[in-house]
Design a protein around this motif. Sequence first.
Motif, mmCIF file in Angstrom:
data_model
loop_
_atom_site.group_PDB
_atom_site.id
_atom_site.type_symbol
_atom_site.label_atom_id
_atom_site.label_comp_id
_atom_site.label_asym_id
_atom_site.label_seq_id
_atom_site.Cartn_x
_atom_site.Cartn_y
_atom_site.Cartn_z
ATOM 1 N N UNK A 66 45.972 46.172 32.983
ATOM 2 C CA UNK A 66 47.219 45.437 32.781
ATOM 3 C C UNK A 66 47.582 44.583 33.994
ATOM 4 N N UNK A 67 48.440 43.574 33.785
ATOM 5 C CA UNK A 67 48.841 42.696 34.897
ATOM 6 C C UNK A 67 49.393 43.511 36.065
ATOM 7 N N UNK A 68 48.950 43.188 37.255
ATOM 8 C CA UNK A 68 49.473 43.839 38.452
ATOM 9 C C UNK A 68 48.918 45.225 38.727
ATOM 10 N N UNK A 69 47.890 45.643 37.985
ATOM 11 C CA UNK A 69 47.329 46.988 38.175
ATOM 12 C C UNK A 69 46.606 47.111 39.510
ATOM 13 N N UNK A 70 46.279 45.974 40.099
ATOM 14 C CA UNK A 70 45.573 45.990 41.380
ATOM 15 C C UNK A 70 44.106 45.581 41.255
ATOM 16 N N UNK A 71 43.776 44.892 40.186
ATOM 17 C CA UNK A 71 42.386 44.492 39.939
ATOM 18 C C UNK A 71 41.833 43.608 41.056
ATOM 19 N N UNK A 72 42.610 42.574 41.433
ATOM 20 C CA UNK A 72 42.108 41.641 42.448
ATOM 21 C C UNK A 72 41.954 42.327 43.802
ATOM 22 N N UNK A 73 42.922 43.172 44.127
ATOM 23 C CA UNK A 73 42.846 43.910 45.398
ATOM 24 C C UNK A 73 41.605 44.791 45.397
ATOM 25 N N UNK A 74 41.368 45.435 44.269
ATOM 26 C CA UNK A 74 40.203 46.311 44.139
ATOM 27 C C UNK A 74 38.902 45.498 44.209
ATOM 28 N N UNK A 75 38.898 44.355 43.537
ATOM 29 C CA UNK A 75 37.713 43.493 43.548
ATOM 30 C C UNK A 75 37.378 43.099 44.986
ATOM 31 N N UNK A 76 38.403 42.755 45.755
ATOM 32 C CA UNK A 76 38.201 42.402 47.164
ATOM 33 C C UNK A 76 37.487 43.514 47.919
ATOM 34 N N UNK A 193 42.095 49.348 22.702
ATOM 35 C CA UNK A 193 40.821 50.046 22.543
ATOM 36 C C UNK A 193 40.150 50.363 23.871
ATOM 37 N N UNK A 194 40.961 50.617 24.924
ATOM 38 C CA UNK A 194 40.344 50.770 26.254
ATOM 39 C C UNK A 194 39.477 52.015 26.375
ATOM 40 N N UNK A 195 39.803 53.040 25.585
ATOM 41 C CA UNK A 195 38.951 54.234 25.657
ATOM 42 C C UNK A 195 37.527 53.896 25.249
ATOM 43 N N UNK A 196 37.417 53.025 24.269
ATOM 44 C CA UNK A 196 36.078 52.677 23.786
ATOM 45 C C UNK A 196 35.316 51.786 24.753
ATOM 46 N N UNK A 197 36.054 50.926 25.478
ATOM 47 C CA UNK A 197 35.301 49.983 26.311
ATOM 48 C C UNK A 197 35.078 50.479 27.741
ATOM 49 N N UNK A 198 35.841 51.500 28.182
ATOM 50 C CA UNK A 198 35.745 51.903 29.591
ATOM 51 C C UNK A 198 34.518 52.773 29.847
ATOM 52 N N UNK A 199 33.723 52.385 30.832
ATOM 53 C CA UNK A 199 32.641 53.251 31.314
ATOM 54 C C UNK A 199 33.141 54.041 32.519
ATOM 55 N N UNK A 200 34.072 53.422 33.231
ATOM 56 C CA UNK A 200 34.668 54.051 34.406
ATOM 57 C C UNK A 200 36.162 53.697 34.413
ATOM 58 N N UNK A 201 37.018 54.682 34.693
ATOM 59 C CA UNK A 201 38.437 54.399 34.888
ATOM 60 C C UNK A 201 38.732 54.478 36.376
ATOM 61 N N UNK A 202 39.496 53.495 36.876
ATOM 62 C CA UNK A 202 40.039 53.615 38.223
ATOM 63 C C UNK A 202 41.534 53.821 38.048
ATOM 64 N N UNK A 203 42.040 55.001 38.409
ATOM 65 C CA UNK A 203 43.497 55.188 38.411
ATOM 66 C C UNK A 203 43.954 54.690 39.774
ATOM 67 N N UNK A 204 44.411 53.422 39.785
ATOM 68 C CA UNK A 204 44.768 52.780 41.054
ATOM 69 C C UNK A 204 46.246 53.051 41.387
ATOM 70 N N UNK A 205 46.638 52.693 42.579
ATOM 71 C CA UNK A 205 47.971 52.988 43.122
ATOM 72 C C UNK A 205 48.185 54.501 43.119
ATOM 73 N N UNK A 206 47.132 55.193 43.510
ATOM 74 C CA UNK A 206 47.182 56.655 43.551
ATOM 75 C C UNK A 206 48.083 57.142 44.685
ATOM 76 N N UNK A 251 43.257 53.848 45.942
ATOM 77 C CA UNK A 251 44.402 53.130 46.522
ATOM 78 C C UNK A 251 43.785 51.853 47.097
ATOM 79 N N UNK A 252 43.794 50.816 46.287
ATOM 80 C CA UNK A 252 43.059 49.600 46.653
ATOM 81 C C UNK A 252 43.563 49.018 47.964
ATOM 82 N N UNK A 256 41.048 53.181 49.692
ATOM 83 C CA UNK A 256 40.687 54.584 49.422
ATOM 84 C C UNK A 256 40.075 54.743 48.036
ATOM 85 N N UNK A 257 39.037 55.548 47.981
ATOM 86 C CA UNK A 257 38.399 55.849 46.698
ATOM 87 C C UNK A 257 37.411 54.792 46.235
#
Length: 341
Positions: A66-76, A193-206, A251-252, A256-257
């Motif tokens: 979702x928007x603001x989940x921290x994807x770009x920070x994590x990608x970095x 349908x995220x359960x079906x497409x996810x191979x890995x979940x990152x629970x970010x902002x831990x 914690x992008x 961490x992680x």
Amino acid sequence: MNVSDTNIEDLDDDLRPLVKGVLNGEQLSLSRLISSIENGDPGYRDAVKVLHSHATGTRTIGITGQPGAGKSTLVDKLVDRLREQDLTVGVIAVDPSSPYSGGSVLGDRVRQTSRSEDRDVFFRSMSARGHVGGLAAATFDVVHAMDAFGKDVILIETVGAGQNEVEIVRAADTVCVVALPGAGDDVQANKAGILEIADVFAVNKADFDGAKSTALELQQMIRIGQDLERSNSGDPVEEPANWVPRVELTVATKDEGVDDLINAFDAHYEHIEKSGELAETRGRRFEQEVRTHLSNELDELGDAVVEAHHDLLTADNDPYTASEELVTPFRRAVEDYLRDD
Ligand SMILES: Nc1nc2c(ncn2[C@@H]2O[C@H](COP(=O)(O)OP(=O)(O)OP(=O)(O)O)[C@@H](O)[C@H]2O)c(=O)[nH]1
Ligand SMILES: [Mg+2]
């Protein structure tokens, strides 16, 4: 069956030097070529054909959430790790809500300049603007270009809202869904349908409350999903060597992680290489690309036929009868074509 015989020397005068530049590893050529793909410049398809013939099948990782989940920070942070492993990286940030493209989204411009000294990382944002063949088709063309350029890994970031984006991200070899603490309810409802497409979940902002319980909920959902799959397969005794999606806490912002996340990606990639799923995924992606291009071509044919037979579009006719009449020659041709096979 025809195999592409498009030669680099036959390319459009504007595109030939760009394709040569890309094959020589010149960033500026890659950047310009991607603009040509986005704008649908004349001859860009032939350019992609040539690039495709030089592509080696680079590994792709899709990052969605979702928007603001921290994807770009994590990608970095992921880019940092991959660079430490001496891998060259391409990043495509797909942003259908943005009217801008070509790295002009502010965040990406900042990132691009901050990394401008590292020539082995290439960032590109793609917006919804333009794209004769659709955003998904353009994104895959860019993957082929980055592949031919010689990137070892390509990260594709999408917000994961909307059909188009799900289509893009699920075509990646490994799909990472970035979830937030407290996202359990969304996941339960299996939004998008995220359960079906996810191979890995990152629970970010831990670093926020509830990350551990969200991770547990996700693991539970995954287990239930796997049990269901097994019972549906009709052979409860057999333990299929399915991939069990991994859940990692990150914690992008604090980096961490991220190592565990990379390890999960690697484990998934190894699994799909061994099990043959990688070849299946790539086969599906190929088919999907062909279908997209084909339906674009058929649209064009349809437009031409409608233009040529405006006489059928009269008040005493109806839309169904008119379209059935217009499609008749196509149907005949297709029947003949399939019979000849
Ligand atoms: N506290 C905390 N903040 C984070 C973490 N990761 C990212 N953020 C912050 O969350 C905000 C959004 O981060 P982005 O990386 O831009 O998120 P995104 O998912 O790429 O956002 P969109 O591309 O707009 O969908 C920024 O202010 C980040 O600094 C984290 O692990 N903990
Ligand atoms: Mg982002």
